[in-house]
Write an enzyme that holds these catalytic residues in place. Sequence first.
Site, mmCIF file in Angstrom:
data_model
loop_
_atom_site.group_PDB
_atom_site.id
_atom_site.type_symbol
_atom_site.label_atom_id
_atom_site.label_comp_id
_atom_site.label_asym_id
_atom_site.label_seq_id
_atom_site.Cartn_x
_atom_site.Cartn_y
_atom_site.Cartn_z
ATOM 1 N N CYS A 6 -26.560 21.366 11.203
ATOM 2 C CA CYS A 6 -25.130 21.077 11.212
ATOM 3 C C CYS A 6 -24.283 22.321 11.472
ATOM 4 O O CYS A 6 -24.319 22.916 12.536
ATOM 5 C CB CYS A 6 -24.749 20.392 9.899
ATOM 6 S SG CYS A 6 -23.094 19.643 9.903
ATOM 7 N N LYS B 66 -31.508 25.061 4.972
ATOM 8 C CA LYS B 66 -30.252 25.505 5.554
ATOM 9 C C LYS B 66 -29.745 26.781 4.888
ATOM 10 O O LYS B 66 -29.683 26.875 3.661
ATOM 11 C CB LYS B 66 -29.203 24.387 5.435
ATOM 12 C CG LYS B 66 -27.915 24.650 6.183
ATOM 13 C CD LYS B 66 -26.977 23.454 6.071
ATOM 14 C CE LYS B 66 -25.695 23.676 6.854
ATOM 15 N NZ LYS B 66 -24.763 22.538 6.729
ATOM 16 N N GLU C 282 -29.509 14.844 9.798
ATOM 17 C CA GLU C 282 -29.267 15.562 8.549
ATOM 18 C C GLU C 282 -29.128 14.593 7.383
ATOM 19 O O GLU C 282 -28.381 13.610 7.449
ATOM 20 C CB GLU C 282 -27.986 16.388 8.667
ATOM 21 C CG GLU C 282 -27.622 17.147 7.410
ATOM 22 C CD GLU C 282 -26.261 17.817 7.506
ATOM 23 O OE1 GLU C 282 -26.011 18.742 6.710
ATOM 24 O OE2 GLU C 282 -25.448 17.418 8.368
#
Length: 519
Positions: free
Chosen positions: A389, A335, A270
């Site tokens: 994440c 995301k 990430e």
Amino acid sequence: MSQIFIAKSSKNNSTAKLPLWLGSLIALLAGSAFIFALAPYYIWIVALISPAVLYACLQHRSAPQALLIGWCYGFGLWFVGAFWLYTSIHEYGDTSAFVSVLLIAIMASIMALFSALQAWVYRRFFPETPLTFAPLWVFFEWAKTWVFTGFPWLFVGYAFTERFLDQYAPLFGVFGISFIAVTIACGLVEIIRRKWFWAVPIVVLLAGAWAASFVVFVQPKAEKPLQVSLIQGNIPQDLKWLTSYQNRTLDIYHDLSAPEWGRDLVVWPESSIPMPQTAIEPFLQDINRQALAKHSAWVTGIPYFDEAGSIKAQKPLFYNALMASGEQASGLYQKQRLVPFGEYVPLAGLLKWVLPSLQNDASAGGFTAGQLGQKPLSVKGHNLGSVICYEVAYPNLTRLNAEHSDFMVTVSNDAWFTGTAGPWQHLQMVQMRAKENGRWFIRATNTGVTAFIDAQGHIVKQAPQDKTFVLRGDLPAYTGQTLYNRLGNAPVLIFCLLLLLLSLRYRPRQIDVSFKSRR
């Protein structure tokens, strides 16, 4: 049936009730101890003891008393269980130790309202039985995935990711395991009270886990597994977003990847590239050329700047994204679930005095949430489902992203929480998502824990934490759908709702709602 749903009170039960202050203290300790059920401690029995103690403390309590006891349990659960937040707030948020602890206490006080309301509803509306307590437990865990965007952490089901009840995961997901575990825990309390018939459902639930192990939903495809390299750069969080360290970061990932070109897929974690794609086009083109020359695909985390969208929205739009390039690789995943105080700052104007350094951190306040229903990345003729994440903590979001995928990738930067239980709890969630969806996961992180996780949720390989490392492994594509991947949380939630509705038929005519004990 009435024996199961009606809890008969007696003078002995009423007089044996603990003082409210002592019951609240015991509940506080039970909630605080729950952390030991999860990674990195793995004392699974605590996941039975902790809710069992709360269940026992609520017996023959009025609804207002239950509210207090439930809040104490929830405060202990969140203050201790999520104390890993201290590292990010204090060390990287430039906040004093006192204010950091105070903020965690405020967070725990707010999250404790879930347990408080759960306990109040339980004693206000339902009879005292595991078959009302466990369904309510599941509903309030589920609520933590969406109320105020959600904080889906510290679920009972995670304690059984690789043991005993885990075979239920492909069927009913983590909430199904939570229901079964809490039912067993409370059933044991009833057995201690000499209600021996509770041994029967406990045996049935344990036997069901054994039987579920023989159910096969998915299988590997005939294709040869991909050879994959996961790059762990180990960039310290206090240096990661410094402009002066950006070139050094790029050099680290460039040099670590140089020997890996030639493998099927190379994955960077990430935000491993700490600048948007528009700022480093020559570097991206150079990496893409190296990947193409060696017939490799490349996936990297990057802050992605949407130029066209920014013009339309009349404001800059940055996304925490995964980008695929190289040979037979394409796609962009943005995301969808952002981390409060990590990727955006709620009420930022009001909180400048609390978290001054985060206001100037590009990773903390500048991201926009991606859209629902994004397509998987395409890698070597396969669909690579993505979660970034914190997203992997959301069971349903991961389930949707896993649909039509051959395998999954999750990338993370847990450097915010180095030296705490946070990264290990996070890894445990990835294991559960793998088992729920019947897909291999590759997990590339900045500082750890980087790992290969198979379709049964077992860690096949993992890199050492807080070290620069390249983890190599094979990634098989899978086909088929688990029951959970097909139906999601609906079966468990509907079953729990039916139990609660059924219990209303057998509840006592009067349920005490005052501080006075009903005799």
